[in-house]
Design a protein around this motif. Structure first.
Motif, PDB file in Angstrom:
ATOM      1  N   TYR A  24       1.491 -15.209 -34.863  1.00  0.00           N
ATOM      2  CA  TYR A  24       2.444 -16.285 -35.112  1.00  0.00           C
ATOM      3  C   TYR A  24       3.862 -15.744 -35.269  1.00  0.00           C
ATOM      4  O   TYR A  24       4.825 -16.296 -34.725  1.00  0.00           O
ATOM      5  CB  TYR A  24       2.076 -17.064 -36.388  1.00  0.00           C
ATOM      6  N   SER A  25       3.977 -14.661 -36.014  1.00  0.00           N
ATOM      7  CA  SER A  25       5.294 -14.079 -36.281  1.00  0.00           C
ATOM      8  C   SER A  25       5.931 -13.549 -35.000  1.00  0.00           C
ATOM      9  O   SER A  25       7.128 -13.772 -34.750  1.00  0.00           O
ATOM     10  CB  SER A  25       5.178 -12.953 -37.317  1.00  0.00           C
ATOM     11  N   ALA A  26       5.145 -12.840 -34.188  1.00  0.00           N
ATOM     12  CA  ALA A  26       5.676 -12.275 -32.944  1.00  0.00           C
ATOM     13  C   ALA A  26       6.104 -13.378 -31.982  1.00  0.00           C
ATOM     14  O   ALA A  26       7.157 -13.269 -31.336  1.00  0.00           O
ATOM     15  CB  ALA A  26       4.628 -11.374 -32.291  1.00  0.00           C
ATOM     16  N   LEU A  27       5.307 -14.430 -31.883  1.00  0.00           N
ATOM     17  CA  LEU A  27       5.665 -15.534 -30.992  1.00  0.00           C
ATOM     18  C   LEU A  27       6.949 -16.211 -31.451  1.00  0.00           C
ATOM     19  O   LEU A  27       7.835 -16.509 -30.635  1.00  0.00           O
ATOM     20  CB  LEU A  27       4.520 -16.546 -30.935  1.00  0.00           C
ATOM     21  N   ALA A  28       7.068 -16.441 -32.760  1.00  0.00           N
ATOM     22  CA  ALA A  28       8.280 -17.079 -33.293  1.00  0.00           C
ATOM     23  C   ALA A  28       9.509 -16.212 -33.056  1.00  0.00           C
ATOM     24  O   ALA A  28      10.576 -16.709 -32.668  1.00  0.00           O
ATOM     25  CB  ALA A  28       8.116 -17.370 -34.783  1.00  0.00           C
ATOM     26  N   LEU A  29       9.374 -14.895 -33.258  1.00  0.00           N
ATOM     27  CA  LEU A  29      10.512 -13.997 -33.052  1.00  0.00           C
ATOM     28  C   LEU A  29      10.890 -13.933 -31.577  1.00  0.00           C
ATOM     29  O   LEU A  29      12.078 -13.906 -31.243  1.00  0.00           O
ATOM     30  CB  LEU A  29      10.168 -12.598 -33.567  1.00  0.00           C
ATOM     31  N   LEU A  30       9.890 -13.918 -30.695  1.00  0.00           N
ATOM     32  CA  LEU A  30      10.172 -13.910 -29.258  1.00  0.00           C
ATOM     33  C   LEU A  30      10.933 -15.158 -28.836  1.00  0.00           C
ATOM     34  O   LEU A  30      11.937 -15.075 -28.108  1.00  0.00           O
ATOM     35  CB  LEU A  30       8.862 -13.801 -28.476  1.00  0.00           C
ATOM     36  N   LEU A  31      10.485 -16.310 -29.299  1.00  0.00           N
ATOM     37  CA  LEU A  31      11.172 -17.560 -28.953  1.00  0.00           C
ATOM     38  C   LEU A  31      12.593 -17.575 -29.517  1.00  0.00           C
ATOM     39  O   LEU A  31      13.535 -18.024 -28.842  1.00  0.00           O
ATOM     40  CB  LEU A  31      10.374 -18.755 -29.489  1.00  0.00           C
ATOM     41  N   ALA A  32      12.744 -17.095 -30.753  1.00  0.00           N
ATOM     42  CA  ALA A  32      14.083 -17.049 -31.352  1.00  0.00           C
ATOM     43  C   ALA A  32      14.999 -16.120 -30.579  1.00  0.00           C
ATOM     44  O   ALA A  32      16.183 -16.413 -30.393  1.00  0.00           O
ATOM     45  CB  ALA A  32      13.981 -16.599 -32.821  1.00  0.00           C
ATOM     46  N   ALA A  33      14.447 -14.986 -30.113  1.00  0.00           N
ATOM     47  CA  ALA A  33      15.260 -14.047 -29.335  1.00  0.00           C
ATOM     48  C   ALA A  33      15.653 -14.651 -27.994  1.00  0.00           C
ATOM     49  O   ALA A  33      16.798 -14.491 -27.543  1.00  0.00           O
ATOM     50  CB  ALA A  33      14.487 -12.744 -29.117  1.00  0.00           C
ATOM     51  N   LEU A  34      14.731 -15.354 -27.351  1.00  0.00           N
ATOM     52  CA  LEU A  34      15.029 -15.974 -26.065  1.00  0.00           C
ATOM     53  C   LEU A  34      16.082 -17.073 -26.185  1.00  0.00           C
ATOM     54  O   LEU A  34      16.822 -17.342 -25.240  1.00  0.00           O
ATOM     55  CB  LEU A  34      13.746 -16.557 -25.457  1.00  0.00           C
ATOM     56  N   ILE A  35      16.148 -17.684 -27.354  1.00  0.00           N
ATOM     57  CA  ILE A  35      17.155 -18.728 -27.584  1.00  0.00           C
ATOM     58  C   ILE A  35      18.462 -18.125 -28.096  1.00  0.00           C
ATOM     59  O   ILE A  35      19.545 -18.406 -27.573  1.00  0.00           O
ATOM     60  CB  ILE A  35      16.627 -19.764 -28.598  1.00  0.00           C
ATOM     61  N   GLY A  36      18.347 -17.307 -29.141  1.00  0.00           N
ATOM     62  CA  GLY A  36      19.533 -16.860 -29.861  1.00  0.00           C
ATOM     63  C   GLY A  36      20.344 -15.780 -29.169  1.00  0.00           C
ATOM     64  O   GLY A  36      21.581 -15.828 -29.183  1.00  0.00           O
ATOM     65  N   ILE A  37      19.681 -14.802 -28.534  1.00  0.00           N
ATOM     66  CA  ILE A  37      20.424 -13.701 -27.925  1.00  0.00           C
ATOM     67  C   ILE A  37      21.284 -14.164 -26.750  1.00  0.00           C
ATOM     68  O   ILE A  37      22.479 -13.838 -26.689  1.00  0.00           O
ATOM     69  CB  ILE A  37      19.476 -12.556 -27.517  1.00  0.00           C
ATOM     70  N   PRO A  38      20.748 -14.923 -25.784  1.00  0.00           N
ATOM     71  CA  PRO A  38      21.618 -15.367 -24.683  1.00  0.00           C
ATOM     72  C   PRO A  38      22.801 -16.201 -25.148  1.00  0.00           C
ATOM     73  O   PRO A  38      23.918 -16.031 -24.650  1.00  0.00           O
ATOM     74  CB  PRO A  38      20.666 -16.200 -23.806  1.00  0.00           C
ATOM     75  N   ILE A  39      22.559 -17.100 -26.114  1.00  0.00           N
ATOM     76  CA  ILE A  39      23.665 -17.927 -26.616  1.00  0.00           C
ATOM     77  C   ILE A  39      24.698 -17.058 -27.309  1.00  0.00           C
ATOM     78  O   ILE A  39      25.918 -17.200 -27.087  1.00  0.00           O
ATOM     79  CB  ILE A  39      23.143 -19.010 -27.572  1.00  0.00           C
TER      80      ILE A  39
END
Length: 224
Positions: free
Chosen positions: A33-48
């Motif tokens: 759960y933690s890895a999936l949440a961090l991956l999604l956050a990275a895919l959203i937050g880093i590009p922005i």
């Protein structure tokens, strides 16, 4: 001392190491759960964050959205999504991603904005285009802050992923919730300390990533 004794007695019980409710299974659920949440956050937050930092536009909006997201109570978001979408993985992911995106996005933005303008001018003078300046100059220089944002988000997510137990999908939080329901203090202590140890391991993992990914001359930056 009694807390440590309770932990070791519970931790050393062979019954805790087998089955779907054992430590290995719950740990795998929690990490997943933690890895999936961090991956999604990275895919959203880093590009922005990289885009707003590179263009110099949208910084105020990015900071405002991050502050709003920080102010949201994670358990409140979880319950609202449960009411709207039902029990399952979706509400947990929404709550954890909302928690993780702000530090990732803000640190990526600040990392790029902190690059020396003279370095940008030199890169453009060498014929680099905008995306080349971002990927070949700004991102490597901003990497310490980007990793710091990811580390902060990862520790927060690992610590908060215990909320998954409240909607019945497992993780280390099950030990805490079930222990409270059964009045088994050793189970509550064991689950809590496992979460703490996992957060410490995550911090150590990002320290290793920093050592291998960040150029030696930049390692002194963003050590918080």
């Amino acid at each position: 001392m009694n807390i440590l004794l309770s932990f070791w007695e519970w931790f050393g019980d062979p019954a805790q190491w087998s089955g779907a409710a054992g430590i290995p299974a719950r740990l795998a659920e929690h990490v997943g759960y933690s890895a999936l949440a961090l991956l999604l956050a990275a895919l959203i937050g880093i590009p922005i964050g990289l885009a707003t930092g590179h263009t110099g536009r949208g910084g105020f909006l990015t900071a405002s959205l991050a502050n709003i997201a920080r102010a949201l109570p994670t358990i409140g978001v979880l319950m609202l999504v449960v009411l709207a979408a039902g029990i399952g993985l979706l509400p947990v992911m929404v709550a954890l991603v909302a928690l993780a995106v702000p530090p990732v996005m803000v640190n990526a933005h600040e990392g790029v904005r902190g690059v020396d303008p003279q370095l940008r001018d030199a890169a453009r003078g060498m014929g680099m285009r905008g995306w080349e300046v971002l990927l070949r100059l700004e991102l490597p220089v901003a990497l310490p802050l980007v990793l710091l944002g990811l580390r902060t988000a990862a520790v927060q997510v690992v610590s908060t992923a215990t909320i998954a137990a409240y909607v019945g999908i497992g993780g280390l939080g099950r030990f805490i919730v079930d222990g409270q329901a059964r009045r088994e203090f050793d189970m509550v202590v064991g689950g809590s300390l496992l979460v703490v140890l996992l957060a410490v391991l995550v911090t150590a993992l990002f320290a290793l990533l920093r050592r291998f990914l960040v150029a030696p001359g930049l390692r002194g930056a963003a050590t918080g």
